[in-house]
Write a protein that holds these residues in place. Sequence first.
Motif, PDB file in Angstrom:
ATOM      1  N   ILE A 188      34.820  50.976  37.499  1.00  0.00           N
ATOM      2  CA  ILE A 188      35.146  49.773  36.735  1.00  0.00           C
ATOM      3  C   ILE A 188      34.420  49.837  35.393  1.00  0.00           C
ATOM      4  CG2 ILE A 188      34.880  47.262  36.684  1.00  0.00           C
ATOM      5  CD1 ILE A 188      35.184  47.392  39.795  1.00  0.00           C
ATOM      6  N   ARG A 189      35.134  49.583  34.311  1.00  0.00           N
ATOM      7  CA  ARG A 189      34.621  49.801  32.952  1.00  0.00           C
ATOM      8  C   ARG A 189      34.185  48.471  32.333  1.00  0.00           C
ATOM      9  NH1 ARG A 189      39.620  52.949  30.569  1.00  0.00           N
ATOM     10  NH2 ARG A 189      38.447  52.705  28.628  1.00  0.00           N
ATOM     11  N   SER A 190      32.985  48.056  32.648  1.00  0.00           N
ATOM     12  CA  SER A 190      32.460  46.816  32.072  1.00  0.00           C
ATOM     13  C   SER A 190      32.435  46.920  30.558  1.00  0.00           C
ATOM     14  CB  SER A 190      31.063  46.544  32.619  1.00  0.00           C
ATOM     15  OG  SER A 190      30.617  45.253  32.261  1.00  0.00           O
ATOM     16  N   GLY A 191      32.775  45.792  29.896  1.00  0.00           N
ATOM     17  CA  GLY A 191      32.858  45.792  28.448  1.00  0.00           C
ATOM     18  C   GLY A 191      34.245  46.106  27.930  1.00  0.00           C
ATOM     19  N   THR A 192      35.206  46.269  28.826  1.00  0.00           N
ATOM     20  CA  THR A 192      36.590  46.579  28.478  1.00  0.00           C
ATOM     21  C   THR A 192      37.485  45.429  28.927  1.00  0.00           C
ATOM     22  OG1 THR A 192      36.166  48.934  28.780  1.00  0.00           O
ATOM     23  CG2 THR A 192      38.471  48.233  28.775  1.00  0.00           C
ATOM     24  N   GLU A 193      38.478  45.080  28.109  1.00  0.00           N
ATOM     25  CA  GLU A 193      39.423  44.029  28.479  1.00  0.00           C
ATOM     26  C   GLU A 193      40.333  44.544  29.599  1.00  0.00           C
ATOM     27  OE1 GLU A 193      40.869  40.135  28.010  1.00  0.00           O
ATOM     28  OE2 GLU A 193      39.270  41.092  26.859  1.00  0.00           O
ATOM     29  N   TYR A 194      40.322  43.843  30.728  1.00  0.00           N
ATOM     30  CA  TYR A 194      41.118  44.252  31.885  1.00  0.00           C
ATOM     31  C   TYR A 194      42.325  43.331  32.061  1.00  0.00           C
ATOM     32  CZ  TYR A 194      38.646  47.956  34.453  1.00  0.00           C
ATOM     33  OH  TYR A 194      38.123  49.162  34.864  1.00  0.00           O
ATOM     34  N   PRO A 195      43.371  43.836  32.697  1.00  0.00           N
ATOM     35  CA  PRO A 195      44.472  42.953  33.079  1.00  0.00           C
ATOM     36  C   PRO A 195      44.045  41.992  34.187  1.00  0.00           C
ATOM     37  CG  PRO A 195      44.783  45.124  34.031  1.00  0.00           C
ATOM     38  CD  PRO A 195      43.587  45.227  33.130  1.00  0.00           C
ATOM     39  N   ALA A 196      44.859  40.983  34.432  1.00  0.00           N
ATOM     40  CA  ALA A 196      44.632  40.102  35.577  1.00  0.00           C
ATOM     41  C   ALA A 196      44.840  40.897  36.857  1.00  0.00           C
ATOM     42  CB  ALA A 196      45.587  38.916  35.530  1.00  0.00           C
ATOM     43  N   VAL A 197      43.976  40.690  37.844  1.00  0.00           N
ATOM     44  CA  VAL A 197      44.058  41.446  39.099  1.00  0.00           C
ATOM     45  C   VAL A 197      43.941  40.477  40.269  1.00  0.00           C
ATOM     46  CG1 VAL A 197      42.980  43.197  40.568  1.00  0.00           C
ATOM     47  CG2 VAL A 197      43.078  43.541  38.083  1.00  0.00           C
ATOM     48  N   ILE A 198      44.839  40.613  41.228  1.00  0.00           N
ATOM     49  CA  ILE A 198      44.699  39.918  42.501  1.00  0.00           C
ATOM     50  C   ILE A 198      44.642  40.965  43.604  1.00  0.00           C
ATOM     51  CG2 ILE A 198      47.203  39.501  42.721  1.00  0.00           C
ATOM     52  CD1 ILE A 198      46.377  36.870  44.231  1.00  0.00           C
ATOM     53  N   VAL A 199      43.563  40.945  44.342  1.00  0.00           N
ATOM     54  CA  VAL A 199      43.347  41.854  45.468  1.00  0.00           C
ATOM     55  C   VAL A 199      43.769  41.108  46.732  1.00  0.00           C
ATOM     56  CG1 VAL A 199      41.627  43.198  46.735  1.00  0.00           C
ATOM     57  CG2 VAL A 199      41.424  42.918  44.247  1.00  0.00           C
ATOM     58  N   THR A 200      44.510  41.764  47.606  1.00  0.00           N
ATOM     59  CA  THR A 200      44.917  41.126  48.852  1.00  0.00           C
ATOM     60  C   THR A 200      44.510  41.998  50.030  1.00  0.00           C
ATOM     61  OG1 THR A 200      47.143  42.065  48.551  1.00  0.00           O
ATOM     62  CG2 THR A 200      46.820  39.774  47.910  1.00  0.00           C
ATOM     63  N   THR A 201      43.971  41.350  51.057  1.00  0.00           N
ATOM     64  CA  THR A 201      43.570  42.052  52.263  1.00  0.00           C
ATOM     65  C   THR A 201      43.628  41.068  53.422  1.00  0.00           C
ATOM     66  OG1 THR A 201      41.875  43.495  53.236  1.00  0.00           O
ATOM     67  CG2 THR A 201      41.091  41.618  51.966  1.00  0.00           C
ATOM     68  N   ALA A 202      43.161  41.508  54.600  1.00  0.00           N
ATOM     69  CA  ALA A 202      43.221  40.659  55.789  1.00  0.00           C
ATOM     70  C   ALA A 202      42.041  40.977  56.688  1.00  0.00           C
ATOM     71  CB  ALA A 202      44.532  40.872  56.539  1.00  0.00           C
ATOM     72  N   ASP A 203      41.573  39.972  57.404  1.00  0.00           N
ATOM     73  CA  ASP A 203      40.345  40.133  58.179  1.00  0.00           C
ATOM     74  C   ASP A 203      40.507  41.053  59.376  1.00  0.00           C
ATOM     75  OD1 ASP A 203      41.898  38.423  59.711  1.00  0.00           O
ATOM     76  OD2 ASP A 203      40.237  37.114  60.271  1.00  0.00           O
ATOM     77  N   THR A 204      41.741  41.233  59.864  1.00  0.00           N
ATOM     78  CA  THR A 204      41.969  42.059  61.051  1.00  0.00           C
ATOM     79  C   THR A 204      42.523  43.426  60.689  1.00  0.00           C
ATOM     80  OG1 THR A 204      42.557  39.963  62.115  1.00  0.00           O
ATOM     81  CG2 THR A 204      42.818  41.906  63.442  1.00  0.00           C
ATOM     82  N   ASP A 205      42.394  43.816  59.444  1.00  0.00           N
ATOM     83  CA  ASP A 205      42.853  45.150  59.045  1.00  0.00           C
ATOM     84  C   ASP A 205      41.848  46.175  59.558  1.00  0.00           C
ATOM     85  OD1 ASP A 205      43.822  47.439  57.930  1.00  0.00           O
ATOM     86  OD2 ASP A 205      44.018  46.634  55.897  1.00  0.00           O
ATOM     87  N   ASP A 206      42.211  46.866  60.635  1.00  0.00           N
ATOM     88  CA  ASP A 206      41.343  47.920  61.152  1.00  0.00           C
ATOM     89  C   ASP A 206      41.896  49.298  60.820  1.00  0.00           C
ATOM     90  OD1 ASP A 206      43.474  47.575  62.857  1.00  0.00           O
ATOM     91  OD2 ASP A 206      42.304  47.471  64.695  1.00  0.00           O
TER      92      ASP A 206
END
Length: 709
Positions: A627-645
């Motif tokens: 991850i490049r701190s100091g750089t303008e990033y696009p909007a990001v939505i991360v999706t996951t689930a609690d039972t993902d094994d």
Amino acid sequence: MRLPVVVTAFAAVVLSVPLQAQDMTAPQYPETRRDDVVETLFGEQIADPYRWLENDVRNDAEVADWVERQNALTGTYLAKLPMRDWFKQRIGQLYDFERFSTPVKRGNRYFYTRNSGLQNQSPLYVREGLEAEPRLLIDPNTWANDGATALDAWRASPNGSKVLYSVQDGGSDWRIIRVLDVATGQQLNEEVRWAKFTDLAWVGEEGFLYSRFPEPEQGQDFQALNYDQAVYFHRLGTPQSEDQLVYSTPANRDYNHSATVTSDGRWAIITTSVGTDARYEVRAIDLAARDTQGWAARELVTGFDNAWNLVDGVGGRLWFSTNKGAPRYRVVSVDLDNPASDWAEIVPEKEQPIDGASIVGDRLVLSYLKDATALARTFDLSGKELAPVELTGLGSVSGFTGKPGDPETFYSFSSFNRPATIYRLNVATGESSVFAQPELKFDPESIVVEQRFYASRDGTRVPVFIVRRKDVTGPAPTLLYGYGGFDVSLTPSFAPSRLAWIEAGGVFALANIRGGGEYGKAWHDGGRLNNKQNVFDDFIAAAEFLKAENVASQVAVQGGSNGGLLVGAVVNQRPDLFAAGNAQVGVMDMLRFDRWTAGRYWVDDYGYPDREADFKVLRTYSPYHNIRSGTEYPAVIVTTADTDDRVVPGHSFKYTAALQAADLGDKPHLIRIETRAGHGSGKPTDKAIEEASDILAFLGKWAGLTAPQ
């Protein structure tokens, strides 16, 4: 110690603030504890401040609290999105159509699943003859109040008197196996647990073969590494404790084993693998000789050098598809009743790779991929090519199940603008007729599906599907999807959420980047291990192509699992190129992925983090570490689930925490964590609609999509 942690289901908070007054920039993120965890790996110091987020949310109160606070923030944000309600309503409407699986015939009975439209799970039906009225056999919608317990695989017994089936709860990879009496509809007193990554194979009518792992230690069932898989035989009417061990390799704990049985019941085929690569050892057990030989396994293929996929068997003769000497696969045969028999080529390698093979009646039915779209051809059992199966347009085909001697088979055809239609194929005449076709709430002819090709960074020619409304002719907000790994081929398929995006005036694009199997072994090899950067280059080049060709005004990117890794990597590498990204259940920490559940298998595609040469490659693209701190990033939505094994949610937790801690500009970087859901399969329809509505409303906001007037 197991803590009494309770995590509530994800739900967006409904607000009454006028939309025009909403501030959609990055909100104030919840505080995330940052630890001083630093390791020296091959001479480099690697910080891992959020390692504590790897802990299982069920067993760690602090992780559970973090999840609650993140979901509360994300729910509040999503509720303000102007297109969320529109997407939820329209995706729900588009989901509401009949969906069928391809029928399977056993005895005089035909078995198939059917979803009336908005049922959370698809029930299993049977017909006593093709023209008979369907009878409900199994309705998984009655199994759980939240609809998150699913009917997974199922197999009717050879004479059709019983159904063997597996149950998936909360999206987990673990399975519970049960048996149903077809005549009475009653569940038999059979229950097998701790099955995972298993086939289901009847041995006559007396019992079945399955694969299982040892029961994990308490509290480790969603995180512990999977070792010591073995094949067992369960005899009906006996407890699981009496199941017979059929095949295992205690000296090689990392080997995986699955069992299938030929249609005539003569041979059990044990296929052994060491990871995700299509490199197998194959053994055959003569079920007709069990009284004298027991479960003695005869070696057919050793060495883990090539793919060997059983097509079927007749008597002593077996047919396989293999990439030995044929990177795009060929069909070979061997006669096990003839000691002098050797492998004989039946259907040689062709220009297109084989994507599936079966024997129905007296014919081989082979499906091929031509530039990631389906072809189907038929051959006699000696390899002489007969008439092709006529398919309609650019699409995907599946099914063709059956056995030698059957007069018919069924197959499914679908595309981006057409849900699956089920066809019955008359084997003797080669004619297809419609068995089941859904009534639609849209006009397929209003949607254009085209395939184009572009040059990647190194000049490689890559195909991309582009799907849009006929009247959308200029640049439009574009959703670009990709995967690029594990020999997985992405082919045209129907998804209500994608169609809703298109109906709103957006473009959907699917890039068939390297790492997949669309062009055979070379295409896969071109996008893994030291070549993994090609995958990211191909995807970046797709976005550049769509903009240069005036297809896309703004590009939002989406991918799941290995595709989630793809999104994380390209956003790090080219944050200027994308308006938004959705990384779904992604592999985000490439230096520790092999420490949980199935992660150890993925070294075939990614390499070994504890080997210096592989580490140096993984370090260059690991989303969490780049991850490049100091750089303008696009909007990001991360999706996951609690039972993902499969890909444990700690990957997404750590990546999100790192995004939120970095200086990446004013656009939001959020995580949506579903409960009672896993890696994707078995997800109930209502949860799928909610999740898709949230994701597309988020991506649409930042890509410039607006609701139709």
